[in-house]
Structure formats: C-alpha cells, structure tokens
Scaffold this active site. Structure first.
Site, PDB file in Angstrom:
ATOM      1  N   ASP A 167      -7.144   3.310   4.282  1.00 39.95           N
ATOM      2  CA  ASP A 167      -8.196   2.443   4.803  1.00 39.95           C
ATOM      3  C   ASP A 167      -9.065   3.221   5.785  1.00 39.95           C
ATOM      4  O   ASP A 167      -8.627   4.215   6.382  1.00 39.95           O
ATOM      5  CB  ASP A 167      -7.590   1.228   5.514  1.00 39.95           C
ATOM      6  CG  ASP A 167      -6.873   0.296   4.550  1.00 39.95           C
ATOM      7  OD1 ASP A 167      -7.271   0.257   3.365  1.00 39.95           O
ATOM      8  OD2 ASP A 167      -5.918  -0.372   4.979  1.00 39.95           O
ATOM      9  N   HIS A 217      -9.753   5.800  -1.170  1.00 41.15           N
ATOM     10  CA  HIS A 217      -9.728   4.459  -0.576  1.00 41.15           C
ATOM     11  C   HIS A 217      -8.670   3.556  -1.215  1.00 41.15           C
ATOM     12  O   HIS A 217      -8.437   2.444  -0.732  1.00 41.15           O
ATOM     13  CB  HIS A 217     -11.110   3.802  -0.700  1.00 41.15           C
ATOM     14  CG  HIS A 217     -11.447   2.897   0.433  1.00 41.15           C
ATOM     15  ND1 HIS A 217     -10.505   2.391   1.312  1.00 41.15           N
ATOM     16  CD2 HIS A 217     -12.628   2.375   0.849  1.00 41.15           C
ATOM     17  CE1 HIS A 217     -11.092   1.606   2.200  1.00 41.15           C
ATOM     18  NE2 HIS A 217     -12.383   1.581   1.943  1.00 41.15           N
TER      19      HIS A 217
END
Length: 521
Positions: free
Chosen positions: A498, A494
């Site tokens: 995204d 992450h």
C-alpha cells in the site's frame, strides 16, 4: 522391461511443462539419449531424450497437453541389446581427435541448456594457457568468458561466432590433430557449420548460408520460433538455423525478419554468424535508417520488462533526501578508507545500508506475491543494476542484512567489476528480493523504474546536486543554505504494498541517510 518416461523438472522454480511435439510415434525404436519429445516451460524450450534404448510402446500424454513434473508421459519397452541411433544421428557426433583435449560448451546453471558463442578470443594456432579466456558466450542468464581447460595450442575451432549450441557440445580442440586433416577450418577461414553439423569439405560462403533444404528432414525449432513464424506468415524453410543440428533459434528468426521482413527470404550475407556475433558482443555502430536485430541480452531485457509491466500494477513515490552529511563523511574519509580497506568509498554502500535497515523494519517491501500468497523473504538479497555497453545486468548481494558496511562496499564493487568483465556466475544474478538502480550517474533528475521480478519494489537513485534549501530550526526560524540533495524514487507493486507502507519505508530510509551515525569500517 517397461521404463516410465516422466515430465522432467527443468529448474527448481518450474513445476509443469507442455509437450509441444512427439519426435517418435508408438512402435518406433529409440536409442538411449535420442530425442523423444519436445517440451515448453515458462523458462525454457527443450528436447527430452529417452532414458533407455528400446521400443516406444505407449504415449500417455498428447501434444499440447500441460502436465506436472514427474507425470508419466510415455513408456519405453527396454530391449535386451542397445538400439542403434539412426544413421543420420551417428554422423552428427563431433569429429574424433587424437591426443587433443576437447573444449565443450559449459553448463552455466541448472536451467541453462544452450549458449551462443559471441566471440573467439583466440585463433587457430594460438598458444593458450590453462584458465586463460578462450571464448565468450551468451546465455539467457549471463554473459561470460570461458577459460581454457588446459595449456596448449588451439588446433581447431568447431563452432563459429554467432552459433548457438547445446551444453556439452564440443566447440574446440586444444592440441592433437583431427581426423581427416580439417583442423582449423572455422577459425582460419570462412564460417563453418556448428559443431553438431556433419563434417563436410569447405564450401563457398553463399552455399553455407543458403536456406536449409527440408526435403526428407524435420525442421528443428522451439514453439516460440514457430509462433513467431506463424504470426509473420513466414516459412521456416527460408530461415538458416545456427543452433545445434541446424536448429532455428529465436535470434535466427528475428535476424531474418529484421533483414527481410515477413514472408520473404533474406540475402545470404545478412545471415552470416560473424555478423550476428558482432551485434551480440559489442554495442552496434549504427547509422540513421539502419535496422539492427536484437542481441540475446537485449531480447531478454525486453521480454522481462514487458512481463513485469503485465504482472505488477506499478506505483511510484519520490522522496528528496538531504545527503549533505553523507557527502561530508565521504569527502573526509574516502582517501584513508581506500588505503585501509582496498576498496573505494562510493555513495552506493551508504544507500544500500540504509535500504537494508529500512527493509528490516518494513518486511512487506522485501516480499513477493507468488501463487496467491505473500512470501516474506528470510533474507535481504539486494540486486544492483549494472549498466554495460551491451545491455544491463543485475548481480545480487546475497544476505545483505548479515554484512557490515565494509562487506556491502566490497560485495558491490566486486560484483560490478565482474559484471563488466563477464566473470559473473548464473547464481550471482538470481535470487534478488529488492533492487537498486542508479541512473544518477548519467545525471537524471529522477526516474520511474520497472520492478525486477519477482521483487515487489525497486529503488531508483538519481543525481546528487547542490541546491538552495530552506532550513527551519527548533524555534521555527527559517534560513537558506546550500545543501547536497538527491531524489530517490520507489517503484512498488500495488498488489502487495500500500502507499502508506511505501511512504513509511521511504521515510525510514531518508531518516537513516540524513542522520547517519553508523561505522563505515
């Protein structure tokens, strides 16, 4: 004439090293190639030899300091005449052979400096053919079978199963006779010392396996081993070293701790090299309550998994894909496909091809975060996880974007087969940019995989099952049909990816499979 000694580069991705110990002090005489200092990097611990013979005139970097590669760490004043190595070192040379061919521990990659002999495939007196597998080794990158360099009779085995030795160490002799008539002592009877140990008469196993006597000599071990010993309040003098010149390896200390616990001495029998080899070369046969030391491969897997979880904040997204079209194509084509191309038509090349197409459209999924910058890889190098009886390995299909469907199928089948038969080369398990792992062959519903660093994402493939599915036509009418459905779970970092990008990638991947229109060759 003064000669600068520099911090060496121990691999293309290593840019600094820590000096953990100086093995000489200023004013000491050193021989060329004699160990001068120990270093530790993020990939390897190693002893660094002197580039010349002479006097160590200056030490520029203290123990514990970390410096960049090519930094001058010492100066050796080169002598006019060669400086002899200490007498003890002279006795460590492999025995001379007459008319025989020495077999050495090979270097399996530029960053690999030692290997463990896990199994001898021949015994003393056996005839071997050139290129016939002679022994199996395990390194921190790959397990492999090592072929005989010549044809002849295996006259001597110098290194026992389970021993770890440095590259270029003589491990066996083919043909000829050994000086002193000790030929075959290791292969024919009880385990003998590693090749780097002084030649000695045969002794009872208990005497060979006793903890090393440390009076008058330095214990050889890596910084990692010393840290493990410190954390477990363990005196390294109580641990039998199986590495080069009695070096205590990580496997030695973990085996000792598993057998006897912190701060105690293990029974000699538990430290026998052949027992260690059995644990490394085949799945251990265990019973409830038994304590089994980690194999080299298992220890590396454990380290890599912990590192990945510490490095990357993992997020997972699961998509269900209708594989009915793929199933029908495969059923219709598989027999003539194998006959035509010499490779079985499995589901993996369909999945790999769909991944390659989606990665081409969403390059962030094929990127890596390195030193604060996102590296968008020029090529798609697909890691394909292969489950083995003794662990897990991830061979890599390089430049997958340039391969046809048939090219992908052949590469995947070839790498998987050579992984199972220990034929992979180190560069074939490196350079991955995205990884596929297929737990579906074991029947799971879906898995949440751990990222294979330095990738930013990994795709877990789960089992293919028939399900009752609601289908809606263009006019909004619903019907129930039996379809072949499969879960795919994308694990992603992450920091770089995204959720929206991950889902767009998975939607493209799903569309490619559900509406397959590509030639399969």
């Amino acid at each position: 004439m003064p000669t600068d000694v520099v911090m060496p580069q121990m691999g293309e991705s290593i840019f600094e090293g820590t000096i953990t110990k100086w093995l000489k002090k200023a004013g000491d005489a050193v021989a060329k190639d004699e160990p001068l200092f120990e270093i530790s990097t993020d990939k390897v611990d190693a002893e660094i030899p002197s580039p010349v013979a002479g006097i160590l005139s200056e030490i520029k970097v203290a123990e514990g300091a970390t410096v960049g590669i090519n930094t001058v760490v010492a100066v050796v004043m080169e002598s006019g005449a060669p400086v002899s190595a200490p007498a003890a070192a002279a006795t460590l040379a492999p025995p001379q052979v007459a008319g025989g061919t020495e077999v050495v521990m090979p270097q399996m990659g530029e960053s690999i400096f030692e290997g463990t002999i896990t199994k001898w495939l021949k015994k003393v007196g056996d005839t071997v053919h050139k290129d016939e597998p002679l022994f199996e080794i395990s390194t921190d990158k790959v397990d492999a079978e090592i072929p005989s360099p010549v044809e002849g009779v295996l006259s001597e085995i110098k290194v026992a199963e389970g021993a770890t030795v440095q590259i270029n160490t003589v491990v066996a002799v083919i043909g000829g006779t050994t000086c002193g008539g000790a030929s075959g002592a290791v292969g024919a009877s009880a385990p003998a010392p590693a090749a780097s140990a002084p030649a000695t008469p045969a002794v009872p196993p208990q005497a060979e396996l006793a903890p090393p006597q440390v009076a008058g000599r330095r214990l050889r071990s890596s910084p990692l081993v010393r840290r493990i010993a410190k954390e477990n309040n363990l005196d390294l003098a109580q641990v039998a070293g199986t590495g080069s010149d009695g070096r205590i390896t990580k496997e030695d200390i973990l085996r000792h701790l598993s057998a006897s616990g912190p701060g105690s001495t293990a029974p000699a029998a538990t430290l026998a090299p052949p027992q260690a080899a059995k644990a490394q070369s085949a799945p251990p046969q265990v019973t409830a309550g038994q304590v089994v030391p980690l194999t080299k491969m298992r220890a590396i897997i454990a380290q890599r998994m912990v590192e990945s979880m510490q490095i990357s904040p993992h997020v997972h997204t699961v998509y269900k894909v209708d594989m009915t079209r793929i199933v029908r194509i495969r059923q219709r084509e598989k027999a003539k496909y194998e006959q035509r191309n010499g490779v079985k038509l499995t589901y993996m090349p369909f999945i790999a091809a769909a991944v390659v197409e989606a990665l081409g459209k969403f390059p962030i999924i094929n990127a890596s975060l390195i030193d604060g910058a996102i590296h968008y890889h020029a090529n798609i190098n697909l890691g394909i996880a292969v489950a083995l009886p003794w662990g897990l390995i991830v061979p890599v299909v390089k430049q997958a974007e340039e391969r046809s469907f048939l090219g992908l199928a052949r590469s995947i089948a070839d790498l998987a087969e050579r992984a199972r038969t220990k034929k992979l080369l180190p560069d074939e398990v490196a350079g991955n940019t995205f990884t596929l792992t297929n737990s579906g062959i074991f029947g799971d519903l879906f898995s949440t995989p751990i990222i294979n660093q330095p990738d930013s994402a990994i795709l877990a493939i789960s089992s293919l099952n028939k399900e009752a599915v609601v289908l809606t036509d263009d006019e909004g009418n619903d019907t129930i049909a039996i379809r072949s459905m499969q879960h795919f779970c994308l694990g992603f970092d992450h920091r770089t990816i995204d959720g929206a990008d991950a889902c767009r990638f998975m939607a493209e991947f799903k569309k490619t499979l559900e509406h397959w229109d590509k030639e399969i060759g």
